[in-house]
Design a protein around this motif. Structure first.
Motif, mmCIF file in Angstrom:
data_model
loop_
_atom_site.group_PDB
_atom_site.id
_atom_site.type_symbol
_atom_site.label_atom_id
_atom_site.label_comp_id
_atom_site.label_asym_id
_atom_site.label_seq_id
_atom_site.Cartn_x
_atom_site.Cartn_y
_atom_site.Cartn_z
ATOM 1 N N SER A 3 0.820 -1.212 0.000
ATOM 2 C CA SER A 3 0.000 0.000 0.000
ATOM 3 C C SER A 3 0.857 1.266 0.000
ATOM 4 N N LEU A 4 2.030 1.232 0.649
ATOM 5 C CA LEU A 4 2.905 2.407 0.665
ATOM 6 C C LEU A 4 3.430 2.721 -0.732
ATOM 7 N N ASP A 5 3.824 1.678 -1.471
ATOM 8 C CA ASP A 5 4.307 1.894 -2.846
ATOM 9 C C ASP A 5 3.195 2.442 -3.731
ATOM 10 N N TRP A 6 2.003 1.886 -3.554
ATOM 11 C CA TRP A 6 0.869 2.367 -4.342
ATOM 12 C C TRP A 6 0.556 3.832 -4.007
ATOM 13 N N THR A 311 15.491 -4.311 -8.402
ATOM 14 C CA THR A 311 14.801 -3.284 -7.620
ATOM 15 C C THR A 311 13.882 -3.916 -6.579
ATOM 16 N N GLU A 312 13.134 -4.927 -6.991
ATOM 17 C CA GLU A 312 12.237 -5.612 -6.060
ATOM 18 C C GLU A 312 12.988 -6.232 -4.890
ATOM 19 N N GLN A 313 14.149 -6.765 -5.154
ATOM 20 C CA GLN A 313 14.910 -7.473 -4.125
ATOM 21 C C GLN A 313 15.640 -6.539 -3.168
ATOM 22 N N LEU A 314 16.075 -5.377 -3.629
ATOM 23 C CA LEU A 314 16.979 -4.549 -2.847
ATOM 24 C C LEU A 314 16.315 -3.409 -2.084
ATOM 25 N N LEU A 315 15.208 -2.902 -2.578
ATOM 26 C CA LEU A 315 14.650 -1.692 -1.987
ATOM 27 C C LEU A 315 13.481 -1.987 -1.059
ATOM 28 N N PRO A 316 13.397 -1.262 0.064
ATOM 29 C CA PRO A 316 12.239 -1.392 0.950
ATOM 30 C C PRO A 316 11.021 -0.726 0.319
ATOM 31 N N HIS A 317 9.865 -1.091 0.826
ATOM 32 C CA HIS A 317 8.638 -0.471 0.327
ATOM 33 C C HIS A 317 8.665 1.033 0.608
ATOM 34 N N GLY A 318 8.141 1.788 -0.272
ATOM 35 C CA GLY A 318 8.243 3.240 -0.228
ATOM 36 C C GLY A 318 9.316 3.694 -1.195
ATOM 37 N N LEU A 322 9.094 4.736 -5.136
ATOM 38 C CA LEU A 322 9.769 5.898 -5.705
ATOM 39 C C LEU A 322 10.512 5.540 -6.984
ATOM 40 N N VAL A 323 11.179 4.375 -6.986
ATOM 41 C CA VAL A 323 11.897 3.952 -8.192
ATOM 42 C C VAL A 323 10.917 3.640 -9.317
#
Length: 521
Positions: A3-6, A311-318, A322-323
């Motif tokens: 939900s944060l990414d969305w 990107t999916e593996q390395l970055l936290p949600h949020g 942004l990416v």
């Protein structure tokens, strides 16, 4: 995505629409819609010029090249673009700005009716519009491919989402909306790119791989070589020549950024800023892609999904959101600027030839036509996007590199060289012959000849031969059959005389409205 990414993604879309609504207040006529009325600051024009040259193809097609071959992705792509724009900052940017300030045109192709003739203008306009539909279609497909990796939406759903949001802000706000959203997109991409860079460096450190030691890893064997695989010296030289024309106005949308500044000097500064950004910023974006073989295993044969997986593996949600917004920002920047450029070409150069009613458009009706044309172009390019991975177009990178690079030259040669004094002898015969022969050369090299050559024609020749054919014919025919006239020479002198001396903005007679010199009293 959670939900944060969305929330980040939806918030970004909302800001883009808000900028479009705000920009609507600054658009009163076609000059404002297509060239910002010549009131855009040079630094904003430069950032807009830089951003309008990107798309999600960098994070798919070029990410695949970086995954497979390494640093050649920078050496044979962004470096020649930076060098080409640097050359063009002196050669083309000031002259293209004078198209607006001295000839009072709203479309980069509008001056061709008087520089050559109406037939030449129409040939370049129609072929340029058709090529742009294919080009932008590839960009929609690229961003939809990335969106499917993160959200699971289908390709067609991704195309519809991105296209619809872009249509809202670029249709109501014109070039002002494009430039201001591109400024915001630049800031977003700065944050996203740095976040990804840091995440990759930290991950490599976790695996006890140093910043420079990484190049000695077996998975990156040969990745430090500047020219490898199909991307050799000939390809680099061909690409430099192609990008010299393409990124200085040959693909139309960059020409509008030069036209939007207040003077020829500011257009030159704008180009220099864009050149510096192309030289520095892609290194930050490419570094994670160069390291991707150490961190992920691409599922697609061409490696085009490697950046998305990483990107999916390395970055936290949020930050992940942004990416993803960064992916959208590049594609929407390019596609919206292309839509505005093609709307200018159609409403100023094509529609008046097809319809007497179009020749009588006033400020309000012309502005409505510009917005409707923008929507139609976006719709057609989205329809093409659904076919990018079909047997006709093959994959995304094939469309972008082979079709666009190969076909751009024959269209750009008469437009760009027609601005310069040394080519004043080249008239409509040289322009039309070089254009037609270049298109024929593209078809021959990429299809009949390619089918009959063992292993196919190398990529560098597929993209460079059409441009070379057009260039040679344009120059030779100009000397064999010179067609300079006092009217054509007068246009060239207006574009090549130093000093800005901007006159009050004026709306020129559109194509087909008469045969007087554009901008003449």
């Amino acid at each position: 995505m959670n939900s944060l990414d969305w929330a980040v993604l939806i918030g970004y879309f909302g800001v883009m629409v808000a900028i479009g609504v705000w920009s609507h207040k600054r658009v009163d006529n076609v000059s404002d819609f297509f060239t910002a009325g010549g009131k855009m600051p040079w630094w904003l024009s430069g950032i807009s010029h830089h951003m309008s040259g990107y798309s999600a193809v960098m994070f798919t097609g070029y990410a695949g090249i970086a995954y497979t071959y390494g640093v050649t992705s920078f050496v044979t792509w962004s470096f020649p673009i930076a060098l080409g724009i640097a050359i063009g900052s002196k050669l083309f940017a000031p002259r293209i700005n004078r198209l607006r300030s001295r000839l009072h045109v709203a479309s980069p192709l509008e001056y061709l009716k008087n520089r050559y003739n109406l037939s030449t203008q129409q040939a370049l306009a129609w072929s340029g519009m058709l090529l742009k539909i294919v080009d932008v279609g590839a960009k929609w497909a690229a961003i939809a491919t990335l969106l499917s990796v993160f959200t699971g939406v289908t390709l067609n759903q991704g195309i519809l989402i991105t296209g619809a949001i872009t249509a809202v802000y670029c249709t109501i706000g014109g070039l002002w909306a494009d430039a201001l959203t591109e400024l915001g997109q630049f800031v977003i991409q700065l944050l996203a790119g740095v976040s990804m860079f840091v995440a990759v460096v930290l991950k490599l450190n976790d695996r006890h791989i140093g910043f420079f030691d990484a190049w000695n890893q077996p998975a990156l064997h040969g990745h430090g070589k500047p020219l490898v695989g199909p991307y050799g010296t000939v390809f680099l030289l061909a690409f430099l020549f192609i990008k010299l024309f393409e990124y200085n106005g040959g693909m139309l949308n960059q020409a509008q950024r030069y036209m939007a500044t207040g003077s020829a000097h500011e257009a030159e500064r704008s180009a220099r800023l864009s050149s510096v950004l192309w030289l520095i910023w892609p290194v930050v974006l490419f570094f994670p892609m160069w390291m991707s073989p150490l961190l992920v295993h691409a599922q697609k044969p061409d490696g085009s999904d490697s950046y998305g997986l990483m990107t999916e593996q390395l970055l936290p949600h949020g930050l992940l959101g942004l990416v993803i917004v960064g992916f959208f920002s590049h594609t929407m920047a390019m596609c919206s600027s292309d839509a505005n450029a093609i709307a200018a070409v159609f409403t100023r150069d094509v529609a008046p030839v097809l319809s007497s009613r179009a020749r009588a458009w006033g400020e309000r009706s012309g502005l409505v036509a510009a917005r409707v044309t923008t929507l139609v172009f976006l719709g057609l390019s989205m329809a093409v996007a659904t076919q990018v991975n079909s047997p006709t177009f093959k994959d995304i990178i094939t469309v972008v590199i082979k079709w666009v690079a190969g076909l751009m030259g024959p269209i750009a040669i008469p437009m760009m060289l027609g601005l310069l004094r040394p080519f004043r002898r080249s008239g409509p015969t040289a322009a039309l012959t070089s254009w037609a022969a270049g298109l024929l050369a593209f078809w021959l090299v990429n299809y009949p000849i390619n089918w009959n050559v063992s292993g196919g024609v190398p990529l560098q020749y597929q993209v460079s031969i059409p441009l070379a054919v057009s260039l040679v014919l344009y120059i030779v025919i100009g000397y064999v059959k010179p067609e300079e006239t006092p009217e054509r020479l007068a246009i060239i002198e207006k574009l090549n005389t130093d000093g800005d001396g901007n006159a009050a903005p004026a709306t020129p007679a559109p194509a087909g409205a008469g045969d007087d010199v554009v901008g003449a009293p």
